[in-house]
Each structure stands twice: as C-alpha cells, then as structure tokens.
Motif scaffolding. Structure first.
Motif, PDB file in Angstrom:
ATOM      1  N   LEU A   1       0.507  -1.317  -0.154  1.00  0.00           N
ATOM      2  CA  LEU A   1      -0.246   0.009   0.161  1.00  0.00           C
ATOM      3  C   LEU A   1       0.517   1.230  -0.346  1.00  0.00           C
ATOM      4  O   LEU A   1       0.780   2.332  -0.431  1.00  0.00           O
ATOM      5  CB  LEU A   1      -0.736   0.088   1.036  1.00  0.00           C
ATOM      6  CG  LEU A   1      -1.455   1.076   1.842  1.00  0.00           C
ATOM      7  CD1 LEU A   1      -2.429   1.654   0.077  1.00  0.00           C
ATOM      8  CD2 LEU A   1      -2.294   0.950   2.841  1.00  0.00           C
ATOM      9  N   ILE A   2       2.290   1.705   0.803  1.00  0.00           N
ATOM     10  CA  ILE A   2       3.093   2.135   0.862  1.00  0.00           C
ATOM     11  C   ILE A   2       3.564   2.706  -0.517  1.00  0.00           C
ATOM     12  O   ILE A   2       3.366   4.139  -1.058  1.00  0.00           O
ATOM     13  CB  ILE A   2       4.436   2.097   1.502  1.00  0.00           C
ATOM     14  CG1 ILE A   2       3.653   1.317   2.979  1.00  0.00           C
ATOM     15  CG2 ILE A   2       4.810   3.559   1.776  1.00  0.00           C
ATOM     16  CD1 ILE A   2       2.259   2.874   3.742  1.00  0.00           C
ATOM     17  N   GLY A   3       4.099   1.613  -1.047  1.00  0.00           N
ATOM     18  CA  GLY A   3       4.290   1.822  -2.867  1.00  0.00           C
ATOM     19  C   GLY A   3       3.201   2.134  -3.340  1.00  0.00           C
ATOM     20  O   GLY A   3       3.897   3.544  -4.341  1.00  0.00           O
ATOM     21  N   ARG A   4       1.631   2.315  -3.476  1.00  0.00           N
ATOM     22  CA  ARG A   4       1.260   2.897  -4.743  1.00  0.00           C
ATOM     23  C   ARG A   4       0.697   4.341  -3.881  1.00  0.00           C
ATOM     24  O   ARG A   4       0.538   5.077  -4.744  1.00  0.00           O
ATOM     25  CB  ARG A   4      -0.086   2.649  -3.527  1.00  0.00           C
ATOM     26  CG  ARG A   4      -0.428   0.925  -4.301  1.00  0.00           C
ATOM     27  CD  ARG A   4      -2.153   0.642  -4.179  1.00  0.00           C
ATOM     28  NE  ARG A   4      -1.829  -0.990  -4.092  1.00  0.00           N
ATOM     29  CZ  ARG A   4      -2.534  -1.259  -5.791  1.00  0.00           C
ATOM     30  NH1 ARG A   4      -3.013  -0.766  -6.053  1.00  0.00           N
ATOM     31  NH2 ARG A   4      -3.282  -2.942  -5.240  1.00  0.00           N
ATOM     32  N   PHE A   5       1.718   5.105  -2.782  1.00  0.00           N
ATOM     33  CA  PHE A   5       1.574   6.584  -2.429  1.00  0.00           C
ATOM     34  C   PHE A   5       2.968   7.614  -3.368  1.00  0.00           C
ATOM     35  O   PHE A   5       2.766   8.220  -3.449  1.00  0.00           O
ATOM     36  CB  PHE A   5       1.202   6.756  -1.858  1.00  0.00           C
ATOM     37  CG  PHE A   5       0.236   6.056  -1.053  1.00  0.00           C
ATOM     38  CD1 PHE A   5      -0.649   7.371  -1.326  1.00  0.00           C
ATOM     39  CD2 PHE A   5       0.016   5.020  -0.457  1.00  0.00           C
ATOM     40  CE1 PHE A   5      -2.759   7.333  -0.482  1.00  0.00           C
ATOM     41  CE2 PHE A   5      -1.775   5.083   0.356  1.00  0.00           C
ATOM     42  CZ  PHE A   5      -2.543   6.210   0.030  1.00  0.00           C
ATOM     43  N   VAL A   6       3.473   6.692  -4.368  1.00  0.00           N
ATOM     44  CA  VAL A   6       5.181   7.563  -4.813  1.00  0.00           C
ATOM     45  C   VAL A   6       4.001   7.542  -5.774  1.00  0.00           C
ATOM     46  O   VAL A   6       5.146   8.999  -5.956  1.00  0.00           O
ATOM     47  CB  VAL A   6       5.592   5.751  -5.023  1.00  0.00           C
ATOM     48  CG1 VAL A   6       7.225   6.043  -5.830  1.00  0.00           C
ATOM     49  CG2 VAL A   6       6.460   5.192  -3.982  1.00  0.00           C
ATOM     50  N   PRO A   7       3.662   7.470  -6.504  1.00  0.00           N
ATOM     51  CA  PRO A   7       3.493   8.768  -7.959  1.00  0.00           C
ATOM     52  C   PRO A   7       2.588   9.535  -7.415  1.00  0.00           C
ATOM     53  O   PRO A   7       3.051  11.008  -7.944  1.00  0.00           O
ATOM     54  CB  PRO A   7       2.024   7.713  -8.445  1.00  0.00           C
ATOM     55  CG  PRO A   7       2.562   6.334  -8.068  1.00  0.00           C
ATOM     56  CD  PRO A   7       3.091   5.996  -7.103  1.00  0.00           C
ATOM     57  N   PHE A   8       2.021  10.144  -5.942  1.00  0.00           N
ATOM     58  CA  PHE A   8       1.230  11.433  -5.834  1.00  0.00           C
ATOM     59  C   PHE A   8       2.758  11.998  -4.934  1.00  0.00           C
ATOM     60  O   PHE A   8       2.754  13.615  -5.072  1.00  0.00           O
ATOM     61  CB  PHE A   8       0.729  10.925  -4.909  1.00  0.00           C
ATOM     62  CG  PHE A   8       0.075  11.912  -4.015  1.00  0.00           C
ATOM     63  CD1 PHE A   8      -0.277  13.245  -4.203  1.00  0.00           C
ATOM     64  CD2 PHE A   8       0.187  12.587  -2.353  1.00  0.00           C
ATOM     65  CE1 PHE A   8      -1.063  14.537  -3.888  1.00  0.00           C
ATOM     66  CE2 PHE A   8       0.156  13.780  -2.094  1.00  0.00           C
ATOM     67  CZ  PHE A   8      -0.321  14.600  -2.266  1.00  0.00           C
ATOM     68  N   ALA A   9       3.834  11.576  -4.860  1.00  0.00           N
ATOM     69  CA  ALA A   9       4.698  12.278  -3.871  1.00  0.00           C
ATOM     70  C   ALA A   9       5.418  12.619  -5.059  1.00  0.00           C
ATOM     71  O   ALA A   9       6.240  13.812  -4.923  1.00  0.00           O
ATOM     72  CB  ALA A   9       6.199  10.896  -2.901  1.00  0.00           C
ATOM     73  N   ALA A  10       5.912  11.965  -6.466  1.00  0.00           N
ATOM     74  CA  ALA A  10       6.329  12.573  -7.115  1.00  0.00           C
ATOM     75  C   ALA A  10       5.674  14.091  -7.661  1.00  0.00           C
ATOM     76  O   ALA A  10       6.268  14.690  -8.796  1.00  0.00           O
ATOM     77  CB  ALA A  10       6.372  11.178  -7.906  1.00  0.00           C
TER      78      ALA A  10
END
Length: 322
Positions: A175-184
């Motif tokens: 689930l944490i990995g799914r938020f990487v695009p938003f941070a980018a």
C-alpha cells in the motif's frame, strides 16, 4: 415581445460571488466541465462573437441572460482571459478531468516496474507542461529555452523522486508503494509551475485597480499567484492519487480482480475520474481567480508609482493563473 437584454450585466466577472468559496466552486464547476471539450470550433466562435459583441454594446437578437452566461462560460473554457487566444485543447481546464483520469489511473496501475514509472511520469509532466503554459498568468511570451528548461527539470524531478521513493519502499507494505506516484507528482508541481512561469517571477505579472485599469507589473504578485497555483494543483491531485490506491489495495485481494486482472486499469481510471470531477473545481476554488494584494506589500518602486498617480488605491488585483 420578450424584453431586450440589458447591457449592464458584468460578464467580465464570474456569475457567482467570488469572495465566497461556494461562489468560486460553482464558477469552476462550469469552467472545468469536461463536456466543454466536445464543443466544436463553430460553437466556440459563436460564443466568442456573443461575448465580444455584448462587451461592445451590441446585443445578439433574442439572447436571454441565461444564454449570455452560458456563452461566457463556453468562451472562458477555450480562450485565455488575458490574451484572448484560443487555448490548446488538452491545455484547457475542461480537459483536466479526462486527461488526468487517464494519465493518473495508469500511473497508479503501472507503478511496479522502473520502465513504467519513467514512461508515465514523463507523460504526466509533458501534459503538465502544456497545461501550465496554456494557463499561465498575463500576456508575456515565454522563450523556447525557458520552456525546455522547465519541462526537463520537472520531468527529471518527478522521475528521480518516483524512482528514489520506489527503491525506499521495496520492503514496505504494498500500500505504501502505491503512494509513490503522488509524492512524485507533488514534487514535480513544485518544480514545473515556477519554472514554466519563470518569466513572471523575473518581470512580474499585470496588476490592475478594481476597475481593471492596468497599473504595471509586479514580481511579488507573481510569487503569490504561483504559490497559490502550486497548492491548488497538489490539492487537486491528492484525492485522486490517495483514495483509489486504498480501494484498489482492498479489491485486489478479492476473487473478482484475481479472476479478471485486466479490470485493474479501467477500475483505477474510473475511480480517479470520479475523484477528479469534484477535486478539480473545488481545488481551483481554494483561491480567487482574480487574486488581490495590498499596495503596501508591493515592490517599493511599483508602490510609489501607484500612490503617486492614485493615492486612494489600497488594493491591486491580478489573474493568478490556473
């Protein structure tokens, strides 16, 4: 016979009170209406003629007030408020929902492999560059070298952020990995928007009095405008990039998606689209489009020039861009 349309309707301003969040939200629900993307050149040019004629004191025969306001919003959806030029289709605010739901949905779906991360971050920043240029404030031109610098810097920043966070989250819950695009995307917005509008930061954006009379250009107004746009853009992306990952993380554990993995992307795109239909206008409405600043907060030379000409002027106004 129907009464003739009065010529004192102020179509330079939105239909609803822009000093309230509700009024701004209603305005931007009209401006970002995805259906406006489907309007052809003939409809857009007719709307432009109605608005230009009305501003010049010429009534279109049989036109009602509701039709006038509809023409205004069709006109505003396609023509730049400062230059009057017809904007590139994918750069218009009415294209935000269909374009972003497709790109963001794919970013959230294909985030596991490095080539996919690079490709979709590049696509997203290419789209953002078009939107930021199309909706810049003021009527100042931007050079090809400035465009290139902004585009390369934002794309590089987004890709580096995405890949860096991807490597850091390898051993964390999926689930944490799914938020990487938003941070980018958030990081790229902080780079892309100021760089795309760097000319405004150097030379300023047009400022006017309450009657629309141009008073000069201000770099401090440009800084405030760009900061507000960055906050709005990050807020716009937040629900679409934060809510669907949580829902998809639950759905992927269910039998339906295990049997039909091809449904992953369409579901993700649909969820993102639903969020964006509301997030786009509501986040555009966070700050007034016609933003304001106290004369006392302007650069000393601009402040002194304004006060010398008009001592009673306390506030100046400017288009913050979108």
């Amino acid at each position: 016979m129907p009464e003739e349309l009065p010529l004192n309707i102020n179509i330079k301003e939105p239909r609803w009170d822009q000093s309230t969040f509700e009024g701004r939200a209603r305005h931007f629900f009209m401006v970002t209406d995805p259906r406006n993307v489907l309007l052809g050149p003939k409809v857009l040019d007719e709307a432009k003629n109605i608005i230009v004629n009305y501003r010049n004191g010429v009534r279109t025969p049989g036109l009602t007030e509701d039709q006038l306001w509809r023409a205004k919003y069709v006109y505003d959806s396609a023509f730049h408020p400062d230059t009057g030029e017809k904007m590139v289709l994918i750069g218009r605010m009415s294209a935000q929902v269909p374009m972003n739901m497709t790109i963001t949905g794919c970013m959230l779906t294909f985030y596991r492999t490095t080539p996919a991360v690079i490709f979709w971050q590049w696509i997203n920043q290419s789209f953002n560059a078009v939107v930021n240029y199309t909706n810049r404030s003021g009527d100042a031109p931007i050079t090809n070298s400035q465009l290139g610098t902004a585009y390369i810097s934002a794309t590089t920043g987004a890709v580096v952020t995405a890949l860096g966070l991807k490597s850091l989250t390898k051993h964390l819950p999926s689930l944490i990995g799914r938020f990487v695009p938003f941070a980018a995307v958030a990081a790229a917005n902080c780079i892309n928007i100021p760089l795309m509008r760097q000319r405004e930061l150097k030379l300023g954006i047009p400022i006017t009095d309450e009657n629309g009379n141009r008073l000069g250009e201000s770099t401090k107004a440009a800084k405030q405008a760009i900061a507000q746009v960055v906050v709005s853009r990050i807020g716009m992306a937040a629900p679409a990039m934060a809510i669907p990952p949580v829902i998809m993380n639950i759905l992927e554990k269910r039998a339906f998606l295990k049997r039909n993995p091809w449904m992953n992307a369409p579901l993700q795109v649909g969820l993102v689209g639903f969020c964006l239909v509301f997030a786009t206008p509501l986040c555009c409405a966070l700050f007034p489009q016609k933003s304001s600043m106290k004369v006392s907060s302007l650069e000393p030379e601009i402040r002194d020039r304004i006060l010398a000409k008009s001592p009673g002027t306390e506030t100046v106004y400017f288009n913050k861009g979108l």
